[in-house]
Enzyme design. Structure first.
Site, short mmCIF file in Angstrom:
data_model
loop_
_atom_site.label_atom_id
_atom_site.label_comp_id
_atom_site.label_asym_id
_atom_site.label_seq_id
_atom_site.Cartn_x
_atom_site.Cartn_y
_atom_site.Cartn_z
N ILE A 239 0.84 -1.19 0.00
CA ILE A 239 0.00 0.00 0.00
C ILE A 239 0.87 1.24 0.00
O ILE A 239 1.92 1.28 0.63
CB ILE A 239 -0.91 -0.02 1.25
N CYS A 240 0.42 2.29 -0.73
CA CYS A 240 1.06 3.60 -0.70
C CYS A 240 2.49 3.51 -1.24
O CYS A 240 2.69 3.16 -2.40
CB CYS A 240 1.01 4.14 0.73
N ILE A 241 3.51 3.81 -0.44
CA ILE A 241 4.90 3.78 -0.89
C ILE A 241 5.51 2.37 -0.80
O ILE A 241 6.59 2.12 -1.36
CB ILE A 241 5.76 4.78 -0.07
#
Length: 217
Positions: A134-136
């Site tokens: 998720i995300c980075i």
């Protein structure tokens, strides 16, 4: 239901786990009836950020201890967990992924990964079990897996370029959607790399958790 490991990286978006992403992940797993194993490496944080001002603090904190805030104390050391203990693995985002689980924030495409995080991720992958990022976190997973693994962080050109440089393959993706590499069993979503609200972040995370659980059956 599957037993899913959730790897945390501290407590707070600027120096640890993105709390909204971690809690949404845990909520969706709990709603689905999955068992969770919350974990983090037992290491010092790179640094500590005052989240009210954005300034670095003259302080030292431990990633495992800080992650225990999110886990309500029910936290394991990543070093003690193997693929035999889990059916799937999920990494919420936050700068802790790029500062504590890896040094991507400093080294970019030349980054290195925490040895226990790398070991566990490789074990899960080699055993054919799914991984959600998720995300980075997809940038870290690009370094761990490479092999043209299809991943997304949304639309950020520099991070997408780094993912490709590390041997994976970046796929642009809106915040509410997910990218699924069916062959590698890796699922990713942009969340707060693109989200402007907790609702936007939640849409993609909900789909990611659902897909990871389907792959873990």
């Amino acid at each position: 239901m599957p037993k899913v490991g959730v790897v945390l990286s501290g407590c707070g978006v600027n120096d640890g786990s993105e709390i909204h992403e971690a809690v949404i992940t845990m909520l969706e797993l709990d709603k689905a009836g999955a068992d969770m194993v919350l974990m983090a490496p037992n290491i010092d944080q790179l640094h500590v950020i005052n989240h009210a001002t954005g300034d670095e603090m003259d302080d030292s904190r431990n990633v495992l201890v800080e992650s225990a805030r999110i886990a309500r104390g029910n936290i394991k050391d990543v070093a003690e967990i193997t693929s035999d203990d889990l059916d799937a693995l999920i990494f919420p985002g936050g700068f802790g992924v790029a500062k504590n689980l890896s040094d991507y924030a400093m080294a970019g495409a030349e980054c290195s990964i925490n040895p226990d995080v790398q070991r566990l991720s490789k074990e899960i992958h080699n055993d054919g079990k799914p991984i959600g990022v998720i995300c980075i976190a997809p940038a870290m997973m690009a370094q761990i897996l490479g092999e043209k693994t299809e991943l997304t962080i949304g639309f950020d050109d520099q991070t997408a370029s780094d993912i490709n440089t590390m041997g994976a393959k970046h796929i642009t993706c809106p915040v509410e959607e997910i990218v699924i590499d069916k062959d590698k069993k890796v699922v990713s979503t942009p969340a707060y790399m693109e989200a402007k609200s907790i609702k936007e972040a939640a849409e993609g995370i909900q789909k990611l958790v659902e897909q990871v659980l389907q792959m873990a059956k």
